[in-house]
Motif scaffolding. Structure first.
Motif, PDB file in Angstrom:
ATOM      1  N   ASP A   1       0.670  -0.860   0.140  1.00 63.86           N
ATOM      2  CA  ASP A   1      -0.124  -0.263   0.391  1.00 63.86           C
ATOM      3  C   ASP A   1       0.468   1.092   0.142  1.00 63.86           C
ATOM      4  O   ASP A   1       0.755   2.170  -0.949  1.00 63.86           O
ATOM      5  N   THR A   2       2.043   1.194   1.184  1.00 64.79           N
ATOM      6  CA  THR A   2       3.122   2.106   0.664  1.00 64.79           C
ATOM      7  C   THR A   2       3.259   2.747  -1.018  1.00 64.79           C
ATOM      8  O   THR A   2       3.998   3.844  -1.052  1.00 64.79           O
ATOM      9  N   ARG A   3       4.503   1.606  -1.319  1.00 63.38           N
ATOM     10  CA  ARG A   3       4.955   1.346  -2.710  1.00 63.38           C
ATOM     11  C   ARG A   3       3.299   2.586  -3.583  1.00 63.38           C
ATOM     12  O   ARG A   3       4.226   3.043  -4.430  1.00 63.38           O
ATOM     13  N   LEU A   4       2.561   1.623  -3.478  1.00 65.27           N
ATOM     14  CA  LEU A   4       1.877   1.621  -4.260  1.00 65.27           C
ATOM     15  C   LEU A   4       1.076   3.788  -4.016  1.00 65.27           C
ATOM     16  O   LEU A   4       0.957   4.692  -4.850  1.00 65.27           O
ATOM     17  N   ALA A   5       0.659   4.499  -3.138  1.00 69.30           N
ATOM     18  CA  ALA A   5       0.755   4.890  -2.742  1.00 69.30           C
ATOM     19  C   ALA A   5       1.833   6.273  -3.045  1.00 69.30           C
ATOM     20  O   ALA A   5       1.298   7.850  -3.187  1.00 69.30           O
ATOM     21  N   VAL A   6       3.172   6.044  -3.062  1.00 66.86           N
ATOM     22  CA  VAL A   6       4.200   7.086  -2.847  1.00 66.86           C
ATOM     23  C   VAL A   6       4.230   6.848  -4.673  1.00 66.86           C
ATOM     24  O   VAL A   6       5.018   7.674  -5.085  1.00 66.86           O
TER      25      VAL A   6
END
Length: 346
Positions: free
Chosen positions: A330-335
């Motif tokens: 989720d964090t990778r996608l948000a970044v």
């Protein structure tokens, strides 16, 4: 031609190509529900698909489960389902036949397709598989009908319930002597029926004699029951002799229910104890993570000797690892979203 499966999203409605579920849990026993409960509390969208074939269904109660001692297995599972649903977990009855992996879609879309026997299918970002195992029993007439009540294998699960009774141990492999010596803790009246196992060595005979364990040669032909199909009363040998026996200990082969994972390249491996093959399991790390990214296993599928309380704990432990893995994604996608915007505006 087979009907086109209906994809369903986290609301249980036709998916139409959306994200699907964060996690699909395959297997609704202690491990599956333990994992689903933890994932629901982590605010993940979770679907449990339960085949409705709990391994411990014949047992009168669950044991060594702190706070739930003697709880009937069905009652424990019903309570677990209710608890999981309270956190938004969906549970459906069904048999999973295959699991397919696809490329991750845009925005973290589902990467697994889980197909059911009724032709339906669901999508998932991650899988937690807790399908357990099958107990392959010795082929002795009357044995299977008493499995889980008078025919047993685990002293810690059933020893107290048959304490001080006439306990027989059906020898089918090299671990039979160990079984007999272990069950001696629960009764002074233990008999080792050599049946199809190799004859013990002199040292083993000495150990058995020292503990007062009788050894009977010859194959067991059938089990004797009370009139009307009641409890176990004796063991009938091929010679025709019948010896008293109120509980019979056997050593099943514990075979992993892993066929649905074959399409992902996950094959069960052989489990050995003391040089003897006792079954199979799906290899995983301490959290249940398998060699296939995105797939975790828990319970007896990963550990053939796990008890119910350990399976529930293994499911919760795997759930923590699954959620952490999803949080990283989720964090990778948000970044990536603002980075993509920067590229387009450059």
């Amino acid at each position: 031609m087979p009907a086109t499966p209906t994809m369903r999203n986290a609301d249980g409605l036709p998916d139409g190509g959306g994200r699907g579920y964060d996690v699909v849990v395959i297997g609704g026993g202690a491990a599956g529900l333990g994992g689903a409960l933890a994932l629901g509390r982590a605010r993940r969208s979770v679907l449990v698909i339960d085949g409705g074939e709990p391994r411990n269904a014949p047992a009168d109660g669950v044991h060594n489960y702190l706070g739930r001692e003697n709880t009937p297995p069905g009652e424990l599972l019903a309570a677990g389902r209710e608890e999981a649903r309270a956190y938004g977990v969906q549970i459906r009855q069904g048999q999973v036949v295959t699991v397919e992996r696809g490329a991750a879609g845009e925005g973290g879309a589902a990467r697994f397709t889980v197909r059911l026997a009724d032709g339906d299918a669901v999508r998932a970002r991650r899988l937690l598989v807790a399908t357990g195992l099958v107990d392959e029993l010795p082929e002795v007439p009357g044995l299977a009908e008493l499995w889980g009540t008078d025919v047993l294998h685990c002293p810690y699960c059933h020893g107290w319930e048959v304490r001080d009774q006439a306990i027989g141990v059906l020898a089918t492999g090299p671990l039979a002597v160990h079984q007999a010596l272990l069950w001696r803790q629960w009764s002074e009246n233990v008999t080792l029926f050599l049946h199809t196992a190799p004859e013990p060595g002199d040292d083993d005979y000495e150990r058995l004699a020292a503990r007062g364990i009788a050894v009977v040669d010859g194959e067991v032909a059938a089990l004797e029951r009370e009139d009307g199909g009641g409890g176990l009363t004796g063991v009938r040998l091929a010679s025709g002799a019948v010896l008293d026996c109120q509980a019979l200990v056997v050593a099943p082969r514990f075979t992993a229910r892993a066929g649905l994972l074959a399409g992902l390249g996950l094959e069960p491996v052989v489990q050995e104890v003391g040089g003897a093959v006792i079954g199979s399991y799906v290899a995983a790390d301490a959290t249940g993570r398998t060699a296939v990214p995105g797939v975790w296993v828990a319970g007896n599928l990963a550990n053939v000797v796990e008890q119910v309380i350990g399976s529930a704990a293994a499911g919760a432990r795997a759930a923590g690892a699954v959620n952490a893995d999803l949080a990283e994604e989720d964090t990778r996608l948000a970044v990536a979203v603002p980075r993509a915007g920067d590229v387009l505006s450059a």
